[in-house]
Design a protein around this motif. Sequence first.
Motif, PDB file in Angstrom:
ATOM      1  N   ARG A  51      19.562 104.727  57.146  1.00 41.29           N
ATOM      2  CA  ARG A  51      19.055 105.522  56.020  1.00 41.29           C
ATOM      3  C   ARG A  51      17.947 106.461  56.488  1.00 41.29           C
ATOM      4  O   ARG A  51      17.804 107.570  56.002  1.00 41.29           O
ATOM      5  N   LEU A  52      17.142 105.974  57.420  1.00 44.89           N
ATOM      6  CA  LEU A  52      16.025 106.777  57.919  1.00 44.89           C
ATOM      7  C   LEU A  52      16.414 107.621  59.124  1.00 44.89           C
ATOM      8  O   LEU A  52      15.588 108.322  59.700  1.00 44.89           O
ATOM      9  N   ALA A  66      10.222  96.128  56.829  1.00 37.01           N
ATOM     10  CA  ALA A  66      10.232  97.335  56.003  1.00 37.01           C
ATOM     11  C   ALA A  66      11.646  97.917  55.933  1.00 37.01           C
ATOM     12  O   ALA A  66      12.137  98.271  54.855  1.00 37.01           O
ATOM     13  N   ALA A  69      13.810  96.001  53.641  1.00 35.09           N
ATOM     14  CA  ALA A  69      13.558  96.288  52.219  1.00 35.09           C
ATOM     15  C   ALA A  69      14.284  97.559  51.782  1.00 35.09           C
ATOM     16  O   ALA A  69      14.796  97.649  50.669  1.00 35.09           O
ATOM     17  N   ILE A  70      14.329  98.544  52.677  1.00 37.42           N
ATOM     18  CA  ILE A  70      15.056  99.784  52.390  1.00 37.42           C
ATOM     19  C   ILE A  70      16.558  99.508  52.446  1.00 37.42           C
ATOM     20  O   ILE A  70      17.324  99.868  51.556  1.00 37.42           O
ATOM     21  N   GLY A  71      16.961  98.845  53.519  1.00 42.84           N
ATOM     22  CA  GLY A  71      18.383  98.639  53.778  1.00 42.84           C
ATOM     23  C   GLY A  71      19.053  97.688  52.809  1.00 42.84           C
ATOM     24  O   GLY A  71      20.224  97.874  52.465  1.00 42.84           O
ATOM     25  N   ALA A  73      18.445  97.355  49.667  1.00 41.60           N
ATOM     26  CA  ALA A  73      18.733  98.131  48.456  1.00 41.60           C
ATOM     27  C   ALA A  73      19.999  98.973  48.664  1.00 41.60           C
ATOM     28  O   ALA A  73      20.861  99.057  47.792  1.00 41.60           O
TER      29      ALA A  73
ATOM     30  N   ASN B  91      16.647 109.422  44.741  1.00 37.74           N
ATOM     31  CA  ASN B  91      17.414 110.250  45.673  1.00 37.74           C
ATOM     32  C   ASN B  91      17.449 111.713  45.248  1.00 37.74           C
ATOM     33  O   ASN B  91      17.481 112.612  46.085  1.00 37.74           O
ATOM     34  N   GLN B  95      13.537 111.122  47.691  1.00 38.38           N
ATOM     35  CA  GLN B  95      12.558 110.072  47.912  1.00 38.38           C
ATOM     36  C   GLN B  95      13.278 108.757  48.237  1.00 38.38           C
ATOM     37  O   GLN B  95      14.121 108.311  47.465  1.00 38.38           O
ATOM     38  N   ILE B  96      12.933 108.169  49.375  1.00 36.09           N
ATOM     39  CA  ILE B  96      13.531 106.882  49.741  1.00 36.09           C
ATOM     40  C   ILE B  96      12.726 105.745  49.118  1.00 36.09           C
ATOM     41  O   ILE B  96      11.502 105.797  49.075  1.00 36.09           O
ATOM     42  N   VAL B  97      13.443 104.771  48.601  1.00 38.06           N
ATOM     43  CA  VAL B  97      12.776 103.607  48.015  1.00 38.06           C
ATOM     44  C   VAL B  97      13.180 102.342  48.768  1.00 38.06           C
ATOM     45  O   VAL B  97      14.145 102.343  49.524  1.00 38.06           O
ATOM     46  N   ALA B  98      12.409 101.298  48.552  1.00 30.51           N
ATOM     47  CA  ALA B  98      12.728 100.008  49.149  1.00 30.51           C
ATOM     48  C   ALA B  98      12.630  98.941  48.078  1.00 30.51           C
ATOM     49  O   ALA B  98      11.886  99.096  47.110  1.00 30.51           O
ATOM     50  N   ILE B 128       7.621 105.715  51.935  1.00 32.99           N
ATOM     51  CA  ILE B 128       8.666 105.108  51.121  1.00 32.99           C
ATOM     52  C   ILE B 128       8.027 104.405  49.923  1.00 32.99           C
ATOM     53  O   ILE B 128       6.940 103.852  50.043  1.00 32.99           O
TER      54      ILE B 128
END
Lengths: 257, 225
Positions: A51-52, A66, A69-71, A73, B91, B95-98, B128
């Motif tokens: 994603r990043l 971290a 937590a992003i992945g 989702a 999105n 903006q990326i969220v976690a 993030i």
Amino acid sequence: MKVGTSSLSYTNGRLNFQRIGQLAHTLSAVRNKNIDVILVSSGAIGVGAGRLGMIEKPTDLAKKQALAAIGQAELIKIYQKFFEEYNQTVAQVLLTKDVITNPDRHNKAKNTLLKLLNMGVIPIINENDTISTDEIEYGDNDTLSADVATLICSDLLILLSDIDGLYSADPKKETSAEIIRTVEKITPELIRSASGAGTSFGTGGMATKLAAAKICVEANIDTIITSGNNPSIVFDILEGKEIGTHFVANNKVLQKN
Amino acid sequence: MKQNRIVVRIEISTLSDADGKFNHQKMDRLAMVISNLNNSGKELILVSSGAIALGSDKLKLKKQPQSHTEMQAIAAIGQAELIRFYQHYFNQYNQIVAQVLLTSDILDNTIRVKNTQNTFNTLLEMNIIPIVNENDTVSTTDIELDDNYSLARSVATITNADMILIKMDQNSKFMIQPRGNLNAKLVMDETQLFDELEKTCMEINGSENSMVSFPLSIDDIIVNS
């Protein structure tokens, strides 16, 4: 059923949507046969890195947590998308080791999972990496999946791997290596000989899979290790075909002997 | 007092219509405001409820689930929906969220606090926005008893952040309570709420001129003040 990062992604680390689609198709079809299904899925860190736009996975813990937590989702979103194709509702369940060690939490998680199964939902489980005190809390989802199988008294655990079963030797090194079809006793020697052989992308190897199988067979749960290249292999397994390596549940071994 | 790290606690009712139906437009607006604040240099953490509401929605349940187990199961379905919606709207603003799911006993375990702290810091450094909710599936306490109120407090403590509480009173008026300058403002509707949220976050550093003075209850005097 447990799928590892290696089953969900290409060797370059990016997601294999075709594979995930097959997985969703297979599990939804199995669910439609009235068989309760739980999916234990890794992949959050890899998806987060993707994603990043990161090329390499980070090694330090805070970064990994971290990214998880992003992945996570992203991962659950992707699963929802594919399962939706088959009108199958999924749920996200993130667990930590204290689900086994804390009796109160143990009961809560068990009740929730049984309730979800009862509702016809497929729970998708992963370790709650963000708060796990260390990656070694579970470290690999092989053990987590064995604990989950035990928690809800399942009949079968399927571990999808990047290798189609347990071999007599490392098949990448020795051409004489042969697949072992049935294992009735997981001995320390077996675990020792299997250690080292494993995938470079996931965290587990054959050793953690054997440890998971050991937990299950002792709880009278059959365990199968097979390749994740084609998730529809689950249909063959459920038809009783000889697939991968079958670790026979202890009570069945006793009955036979 | 300069404070650039803000915990925004949002109740699902804020993102729903009067009849309880989830309102996508409101979430879109929230995502825009929060993304914009993040772009302005603030660090934002969202604490959001809504798993049970969206789970019930997904299953087209006529009434809210009653038993604890049923609520936990529905929360597991709804949390997946909630974070998917947030991802979708954030999105739109690039903006990326976690997703961070915590249990309310998070503060009891010092190692866990440290790890969670590191995770939050790393996420915020990477620009993030963490979206926090209670991990209802394994929660041993009553689900969403205080609608994440104590969870938001814990998150503010862990991240050493300022906190903004958004509450809805009996008259469906919203209340914003920024901690630090001990001011709060009553807002009439959602549009104003989001406008105020933006303004309040901007002003939290200094100027109190535009804020209406509003005494906080004991309950609202938050940990880091």
